[in-house]
Write a protein that holds these residues in place. Structure first.
Motif, mmCIF file in Angstrom:
data_model
loop_
_atom_site.group_PDB
_atom_site.id
_atom_site.type_symbol
_atom_site.label_atom_id
_atom_site.label_comp_id
_atom_site.label_asym_id
_atom_site.label_seq_id
_atom_site.Cartn_x
_atom_site.Cartn_y
_atom_site.Cartn_z
ATOM 1 N N TYR A 1 7.777 -21.132 -6.292
ATOM 2 C CA TYR A 1 7.567 -21.170 -4.847
ATOM 3 C C TYR A 1 8.901 -21.065 -4.111
ATOM 4 C CZ TYR A 1 6.896 -23.140 -0.211
ATOM 5 O OH TYR A 1 6.931 -23.354 1.144
ATOM 6 N N LEU A 2 9.886 -21.860 -4.529
ATOM 7 C CA LEU A 2 11.196 -21.815 -3.874
ATOM 8 C C LEU A 2 11.842 -20.444 -3.998
ATOM 9 C CD1 LEU A 2 12.840 -25.261 -4.718
ATOM 10 C CD2 LEU A 2 11.899 -24.476 -2.535
ATOM 11 N N LEU A 3 11.716 -19.831 -5.143
ATOM 12 C CA LEU A 3 12.272 -18.493 -5.344
ATOM 13 C C LEU A 3 11.630 -17.490 -4.376
ATOM 14 C CD1 LEU A 3 14.142 -16.710 -7.135
ATOM 15 C CD2 LEU A 3 12.106 -16.256 -8.508
ATOM 16 N N ILE A 4 10.319 -17.540 -4.256
ATOM 17 C CA ILE A 4 9.602 -16.597 -3.401
ATOM 18 C C ILE A 4 9.917 -16.837 -1.925
ATOM 19 C CG2 ILE A 4 7.299 -15.928 -2.590
ATOM 20 C CD1 ILE A 4 6.360 -16.370 -5.532
ATOM 21 N N VAL A 5 9.867 -18.103 -1.488
ATOM 22 C CA VAL A 5 10.099 -18.388 -0.070
ATOM 23 C C VAL A 5 11.549 -18.087 0.324
ATOM 24 C CG1 VAL A 5 10.663 -20.850 -0.168
ATOM 25 C CG2 VAL A 5 9.432 -19.960 1.786
ATOM 26 N N LEU B 1 10.208 -24.457 5.462
ATOM 27 C CA LEU B 1 9.239 -24.408 4.365
ATOM 28 C C LEU B 1 9.893 -24.230 3.000
ATOM 29 C CD1 LEU B 1 6.400 -22.268 5.999
ATOM 30 C CD2 LEU B 1 6.401 -24.730 5.520
ATOM 31 N N GLY B 2 11.218 -24.219 2.968
ATOM 32 C CA GLY B 2 11.921 -24.151 1.696
ATOM 33 C C GLY B 2 12.875 -22.979 1.568
ATOM 34 N N GLY B 3 12.954 -22.142 2.583
ATOM 35 C CA GLY B 3 13.778 -20.943 2.487
ATOM 36 C C GLY B 3 15.141 -21.042 3.139
ATOM 37 N N SER B 4 15.675 -22.242 3.248
ATOM 38 C CA SER B 4 16.954 -22.396 3.945
ATOM 39 C C SER B 4 18.108 -21.707 3.206
ATOM 40 C CB SER B 4 17.269 -23.869 4.169
ATOM 41 O OG SER B 4 17.253 -24.570 2.948
#
Length: 87
Positions: free
Chosen positions: A7-11, A44-47
Motif C-alpha cells: 500500500y505504501l509503495l503504491i500510494v 494517506l501515506g504518500g508524503s
C-alpha cells in the motif's frame, strides 16, 4: 504486513506522479491538481513520494506550506509506524 508495505509503495508512487503531472500542467497552463488533493494523498501515506516528486521536478519548492508541511507529515507518519511496530 506485506499488504501495508505494498500500500505504501503504491500510494507513494501515486503521490510522486501527481506532483510530476501537476508540474507538467502548470507549464502547459492547463487545469491543475488542487493543493488539498496533493496534501490528502500525502496524509494517506504518500508524503515521501510527494517530497521526492517535489524535488525531482522542482515543483512547489517555494511554497512554505509544502516545504515544511510535507516533511512534517512524513515525520508524523514515521513516528506512528515506529510506535506501532515497537510497542
Amino acid at each position: 504486513m506485506i499488504y501495508f508495505f505494498l500500500y505504501l509503495l503504491i500510494v507513494n508512487a501515486i503521490a510522486m506522479l501527481l506532483m510530476i503531472v501537476d508540474k507538467h500542467r502548470a507549464r502547459k497552463k492547463l487545469r491543475r491538481i488542487s493543493e488539498s488533493n496533493l496534501f490528502i494523498v500525502a496524509i494517506l501515506g504518500g508524503s515521501l513520494g510527494s517530497i521526492i516528486g517535489m524535488r525531482m521536478v522542482r515543483h512547489k519548492t517555494r511554497h512554505r506550506k509544502f516545504t515544511v508541511g510535507m516533511p512534517l507529515i512524513l515525520l508524523c507518519q514515521a513516528g506512528l509506524i515506529l510506535w506501532y511496530f515497537l510497542r
